[in-house]
Design a protein around this motif. Structure first.
Motif, PDB file in Angstrom:
ATOM      1  N   PRO A   8       0.837  -1.202   0.000  1.00 11.93           N
ATOM      2  CA  PRO A   8       0.000   0.000   0.000  1.00 11.93           C
ATOM      3  C   PRO A   8       0.874   1.255   0.000  1.00 11.93           C
ATOM      4  CG  PRO A   8      -0.786  -1.577   1.619  1.00 11.93           C
ATOM      5  CD  PRO A   8       0.541  -2.073   1.143  1.00 11.93           C
ATOM      6  N   LEU A   9       0.412   2.304  -0.649  1.00 13.18           N
ATOM      7  CA  LEU A   9       1.200   3.537  -0.741  1.00 13.18           C
ATOM      8  C   LEU A   9       1.538   4.085   0.637  1.00 13.18           C
ATOM      9  CD1 LEU A   9       2.439   5.646  -2.650  1.00 13.18           C
ATOM     10  CD2 LEU A   9       0.290   6.919  -2.503  1.00 13.18           C
ATOM     11  N   GLU A  10       0.595   3.996   1.608  1.00 14.70           N
ATOM     12  CA  GLU A  10       0.872   4.525   2.942  1.00 14.70           C
ATOM     13  C   GLU A  10       1.984   3.732   3.630  1.00 14.70           C
ATOM     14  OE1 GLU A  10      -2.997   4.539   4.553  1.00 14.70           O
ATOM     15  OE2 GLU A  10      -3.231   2.355   4.595  1.00 14.70           O
ATOM     16  N   GLU A  11       2.093   2.431   3.355  1.00 18.44           N
ATOM     17  CA  GLU A  11       3.194   1.652   3.913  1.00 18.44           C
ATOM     18  C   GLU A  11       4.518   2.072   3.285  1.00 18.44           C
ATOM     19  OE1 GLU A  11       4.862  -2.958   4.048  1.00 18.44           O
ATOM     20  OE2 GLU A  11       2.712  -2.614   3.702  1.00 18.44           O
ATOM     21  N   PHE A  12       4.496   2.341   1.981  1.00 16.53           N
ATOM     22  CA  PHE A  12       5.695   2.838   1.307  1.00 16.53           C
ATOM     23  C   PHE A  12       6.150   4.164   1.927  1.00 16.53           C
ATOM     24  CE2 PHE A  12       7.254   5.890  -1.869  1.00 16.53           C
ATOM     25  CZ  PHE A  12       8.473   5.285  -2.201  1.00 16.53           C
ATOM     26  N   ILE A  13       5.203   5.085   2.146  1.00 16.31           N
ATOM     27  CA  ILE A  13       5.538   6.381   2.737  1.00 16.31           C
ATOM     28  C   ILE A  13       6.134   6.197   4.128  1.00 16.31           C
ATOM     29  CG2 ILE A  13       4.568   8.534   3.628  1.00 16.31           C
ATOM     30  CD1 ILE A  13       2.556   8.426   1.279  1.00 16.31           C
ATOM     31  N   ASP A  14       5.482   5.378   4.957  1.00 20.79           N
ATOM     32  CA  ASP A  14       5.939   5.185   6.334  1.00 20.79           C
ATOM     33  C   ASP A  14       7.295   4.506   6.404  1.00 20.79           C
ATOM     34  OD1 ASP A  14       3.610   6.338   7.232  1.00 20.79           O
ATOM     35  OD2 ASP A  14       2.605   4.449   7.686  1.00 20.79           O
ATOM     36  N   THR A  15       7.564   3.616   5.447  1.00 24.38           N
ATOM     37  CA  THR A  15       8.801   2.842   5.482  1.00 24.38           C
ATOM     38  C   THR A  15       9.976   3.570   4.853  1.00 24.38           C
ATOM     39  OG1 THR A  15       7.524   0.783   5.349  1.00 24.38           O
ATOM     40  CG2 THR A  15       9.873   0.644   4.819  1.00 24.38           C
ATOM     41  N   PHE A  16       9.765   4.189   3.694  1.00 24.26           N
ATOM     42  CA  PHE A  16      10.888   4.701   2.932  1.00 24.26           C
ATOM     43  C   PHE A  16      11.003   6.225   2.891  1.00 24.26           C
ATOM     44  CE2 PHE A  16      10.035   0.477   1.075  1.00 24.26           C
ATOM     45  CZ  PHE A  16      11.286  -0.089   1.259  1.00 24.26           C
ATOM     46  N   ILE A  17       9.935   6.942   3.267  1.00 25.51           N
ATOM     47  CA  ILE A  17      10.005   8.407   3.215  1.00 25.51           C
ATOM     48  C   ILE A  17       9.950   8.998   4.618  1.00 25.51           C
ATOM     49  CG2 ILE A  17       8.897  10.511   2.368  1.00 25.51           C
ATOM     50  CD1 ILE A  17       8.136   9.037  -0.133  1.00 25.51           C
ATOM     51  N   SER A  18       8.831   8.818   5.321  1.00 22.46           N
ATOM     52  CA  SER A  18       8.744   9.320   6.693  1.00 22.46           C
ATOM     53  C   SER A  18       9.596   8.498   7.648  1.00 22.46           C
ATOM     54  CB  SER A  18       7.284   9.295   7.168  1.00 22.46           C
ATOM     55  OG  SER A  18       6.483  10.121   6.371  1.00 22.46           O
ATOM     56  N   LYS A  19       9.816   7.222   7.305  1.00 18.04           N
ATOM     57  CA  LYS A  19      10.603   6.298   8.131  1.00 18.04           C
ATOM     58  C   LYS A  19      10.030   6.187   9.537  1.00 18.04           C
ATOM     59  CE  LYS A  19      14.587   6.626   5.255  1.00 18.04           C
ATOM     60  NZ  LYS A  19      15.982   6.722   5.013  1.00 18.04           N
ATOM     61  N   LEU A  20       8.697   6.090   9.594  1.00 20.82           N
ATOM     62  CA  LEU A  20       7.995   5.952  10.862  1.00 20.82           C
ATOM     63  C   LEU A  20       7.849   4.496  11.270  1.00 20.82           C
ATOM     64  CD1 LEU A  20       5.251   8.649  10.253  1.00 20.82           C
ATOM     65  CD2 LEU A  20       7.172   8.824  11.817  1.00 20.82           C
ATOM     66  N   GLN A  21       8.239   3.588  10.376  1.00 21.62           N
ATOM     67  CA  GLN A  21       8.207   2.177  10.737  1.00 21.62           C
ATOM     68  C   GLN A  21       9.375   1.475  10.064  1.00 21.62           C
ATOM     69  OE1 GLN A  21       4.311   1.119   9.070  1.00 21.62           O
ATOM     70  NE2 GLN A  21       5.326  -0.163   7.549  1.00 21.62           N
ATOM     71  N   ALA A  22       9.822   0.383  10.674  1.00 20.40           N
ATOM     72  CA  ALA A  22      10.938  -0.378  10.124  1.00 20.40           C
ATOM     73  C   ALA A  22      10.472  -1.168   8.907  1.00 20.40           C
ATOM     74  CB  ALA A  22      11.503  -1.321  11.181  1.00 20.40           C
ATOM     75  N   PRO A  23      11.377  -1.423   7.956  1.00 19.42           N
ATOM     76  CA  PRO A  23      11.008  -2.252   6.802  1.00 19.42           C
ATOM     77  C   PRO A  23      10.524  -3.618   7.242  1.00 19.42           C
ATOM     78  CG  PRO A  23      13.128  -1.172   6.434  1.00 19.42           C
ATOM     79  CD  PRO A  23      12.762  -0.946   7.875  1.00 19.42           C
ATOM     80  N   SER A  24       9.602  -4.191   6.473  1.00 17.18           N
ATOM     81  CA  SER A  24       9.049  -5.494   6.828  1.00 17.18           C
ATOM     82  C   SER A  24      10.017  -6.633   6.537  1.00 17.18           C
ATOM     83  CB  SER A  24       7.734  -5.730   6.070  1.00 17.18           C
ATOM     84  OG  SER A  24       7.943  -5.667   4.670  1.00 17.18           O
ATOM     85  N   LYS A  25      11.098  -6.346   5.787  1.00 22.59           N
ATOM     86  CA  LYS A  25      12.111  -7.356   5.515  1.00 22.59           C
ATOM     87  C   LYS A  25      13.476  -6.830   5.938  1.00 22.59           C
ATOM     88  CE  LYS A  25       9.764  -9.603   1.610  1.00 22.59           C
ATOM     89  NZ  LYS A  25       9.904 -10.065   0.206  1.00 22.59           N
ATOM     90  N   VAL A  26      14.267  -7.691   6.561  1.00 24.05           N
ATOM     91  CA  VAL A  26      15.583  -7.299   7.067  1.00 24.05           C
ATOM     92  C   VAL A  26      16.461  -6.761   5.947  1.00 24.05           C
ATOM     93  CG1 VAL A  26      17.705  -8.133   8.147  1.00 24.05           C
ATOM     94  CG2 VAL A  26      15.491  -8.942   8.976  1.00 24.05           C
ATOM     95  N   GLU A  27      16.386  -7.383   4.770  1.00 23.62           N
ATOM     96  CA  GLU A  27      17.257  -6.981   3.668  1.00 23.62           C
ATOM     97  C   GLU A  27      16.921  -5.594   3.113  1.00 23.62           C
ATOM     98  OE1 GLU A  27      14.359 -10.110   1.870  1.00 23.62           O
ATOM     99  OE2 GLU A  27      15.366  -9.697   3.777  1.00 23.62           O
ATOM    100  N   TRP A  28      15.779  -5.034   3.512  1.00 20.31           N
ATOM    101  CA  TRP A  28      15.426  -3.687   3.055  1.00 20.31           C
ATOM    102  C   TRP A  28      15.985  -2.583   3.946  1.00 20.31           C
ATOM    103  CZ3 TRP A  28       9.471  -4.492   1.915  1.00 20.31           C
ATOM    104  CH2 TRP A  28       9.332  -5.361   0.833  1.00 20.31           C
ATOM    105  N   ILE A  29      16.526  -2.927   5.088  1.00 16.14           N
ATOM    106  CA  ILE A  29      17.066  -1.922   6.002  1.00 16.14           C
ATOM    107  C   ILE A  29      18.185  -1.149   5.301  1.00 16.14           C
ATOM    108  CG2 ILE A  29      18.325  -1.567   8.169  1.00 16.14           C
ATOM    109  CD1 ILE A  29      16.826  -3.973   9.292  1.00 16.14           C
ATOM    110  N   ASP A  30      18.142   0.170   5.399  1.00 16.61           N
ATOM    111  CA  ASP A  30      19.124   1.083   4.791  1.00 16.61           C
ATOM    112  C   ASP A  30      19.086   1.078   3.261  1.00 16.61           C
ATOM    113  OD1 ASP A  30      20.059   1.846   7.316  1.00 16.61           O
ATOM    114  OD2 ASP A  30      21.500   0.186   7.375  1.00 16.61           O
ATOM    115  N   GLN A  31      18.040   0.482   2.676  1.00 21.94           N
ATOM    116  CA  GLN A  31      17.880   0.511   1.230  1.00 21.94           C
ATOM    117  C   GLN A  31      16.800   1.533   0.856  1.00 21.94           C
ATOM    118  OE1 GLN A  31      19.531  -1.131  -1.217  1.00 21.94           O
ATOM    119  NE2 GLN A  31      20.868  -2.151   0.253  1.00 21.94           N
TER     120      GLN A  31
END
Length: 436
Positions: free
Chosen positions: A245-268
């Protein structure tokens, strides 16, 4: 919604079953005939419809992933959209609105454009219900309690890039006429920036500047499923694609209000790149304007198709992501009007004639034959000369560059090589038209 499904079964199933019979889909034909029999009986067993439609979705999904996307027969995309509609209606009737919308989004992303009108109609019906609105309101309250509505569309780190005046892409302070644009830029294959061209779009115009904060995008499209690229660039081994969902993308990669759902996405970095978001979400399409220049066509003597064979459609793509997202040096076969709606991007261009200097991937070895092997981002970021050592001809290749600012529009001629990097949180819209 029953009526929409009944109409789909009545008007689309004959074509589907004929094509499936001719393409090894006999098993699917029996499922579709079963769905038709449900409809003709007058009482639809929704659980059975959901199960049968899901079976068709899984079958079509396998067919969609047997080879390269460009080689997939259209019948499997049509089957996927058809099954997505059946599955979505069954789930919506049973009170599973979110599952229904997700299925319909997948029907747009993976299916056939011939079903777009019906899918949009169903999404509108589902999202207009009081039940759906209440569920969205509840989610917004939960998000507000955790700070998820905080505006920070341009509050992330800003990357600074210096542009050499000798290489600056020409800038116009006011839009040229259609005749001038055609004669001086399209015919002569000259890139140009038209400053402030999109500043009056509803997405950009003062005082609201709709897209400059994240709240509007969350409200209009937050629950919609979008394709996301994860990784520094699509030429890297670690690069991957996913849907969320777009809101999950925003929270994960832009606002960074939540950690990525996969370990390999951290710092990506994550990037909603080259997606037909405006086909999915008509409300966002109302915030942009297709430039009049897209009515212009290349004369055939310049290498474009004859007037009878040029693609009349305008392909509109969205590009949304944080600072640092990169599109490696590549070229596209279309005229391109690249519009910067939010934030800024650094762009470097190389003439289409510099094929040898760009060291593209071999067509025999990779599907990335429109992409350069040169890692320009590493060189520009670190000034590491070793990044260019395998590509001696690249050093002498002439180029043009610019920082495309919010409100600007850049014209990129067909097959011109271009490198793009976001300097802040950025939302861009590209309009492709002409030869393919």
């Amino acid at each position: 919604m029953d009526a929409v499904l009944a109409n789909i079964l009545a008007t689309r199933s004959s074509h589907l079953t004929n094509e499936l019979s001719n393409n090894g889909g006999t098993w699917c034909v029996s499922i579709i005939e079963k769905l038709k029999s449900y409809s003709s009986s007058g009482t639809l067993p929704w659980n059975a419809v959901s199960v049968d439609a899901n079976s068709l979705l899984k079958f079509a999904w396998e067919k969609l992933h047997l080879g390269y996307w460009k080689d997939v027969a259209m019948i499997w995309r049509e089957l996927y959209s058809f099954a997505a509609i059946c599955y979505a209606v069954a789930n919506a009737v049973e009170g599973k609105a979110n599952d229904a919308v997700r299925a319909l989004d997948m029907g747009i992303l993976m299916g056939s454009p011939t079903y777009l009108v019906e899918i949009q109609q169903l999404i509108h019906l589902i999202t207009s219900t009081e039940e759906f609105k209440l569920s969205r309101s509840k989610r917004k309250r939960e998000a507000a309690s955790t700070g998820h509505t905080k505006k920070q569309a341009t509050e992330d780190a800003v990357i600074l890039m210096q542009v050499d005046p000798k290489h600056q892409i020409p800038i116009l302070e006011s839009p040229p006429s259609l005749t001038t644009f055609f004669r001086e830029y399209m015919v002569k294959q000259r890139p140009v920036i038209i400053r402030g061209f999109v500043s009056q779009w509803p997405a950009v115009a003062e005082p609201s500047r709709k897209w400059s904060g994240l709240d509007y995008l969350r409200a209009v499209a937050g629950f919609r499923l979008v394709p996301v690229e994860v990784g520094s660039k699509y030429t890297e081994r670690e690069w991957s694609q996913t849907l969320m969902p777009l809101e999950e993308f925003i929270d994960t990669f832009i606002s960074k209000l939540q950690a990525p759902s996969k370990v390999e996405w951290i710092d990506q970095p994550g990037y909603v790149a080259q997606t037909t978001l405006f086909d999915q979400i008509p409300q966002l399409a109302k915030d942009i304007v297709v430039p009049d220049y897209t009515v212009l066509k290349h004369p055939s003597h310049l290498g474009g198709d004859s007037d009878d064979h040029q693609d009349e459609s305008v392909k509109i793509n969205a590009w949304f992501g944080p600072a640092g997202t990169v599109s490696p040096i590549h070229h596209d076969p279309y005229d391109n009007l690249f519009c910067q709606v939010v934030g800024s991007k650094y762009v470097r261009l190389y003439d289409s004639c510099l094929q040898q200097e760009m060291y593209p991937y071999s067509r025999e070895e990779s599907v990335l034959d429109n992409t350069s092997q040169v890692d320009l981002d590493t060189y520009l970021t670190s000034k590491d000369e070793t990044a260019l050592q395998p590509f001696p001809l690249f050093r002498s290749a002439g180029y043009q560059e610019a920082v495309v600012q919010e409100g600007d529009m850049l014209y990129i001629p067909p097959r011109w090589w271009h490198f793009v990097k976001s300097l802040s949180t950025s939302f861009s819209v590209s309009f492709w038209w002409g030869s393919s």
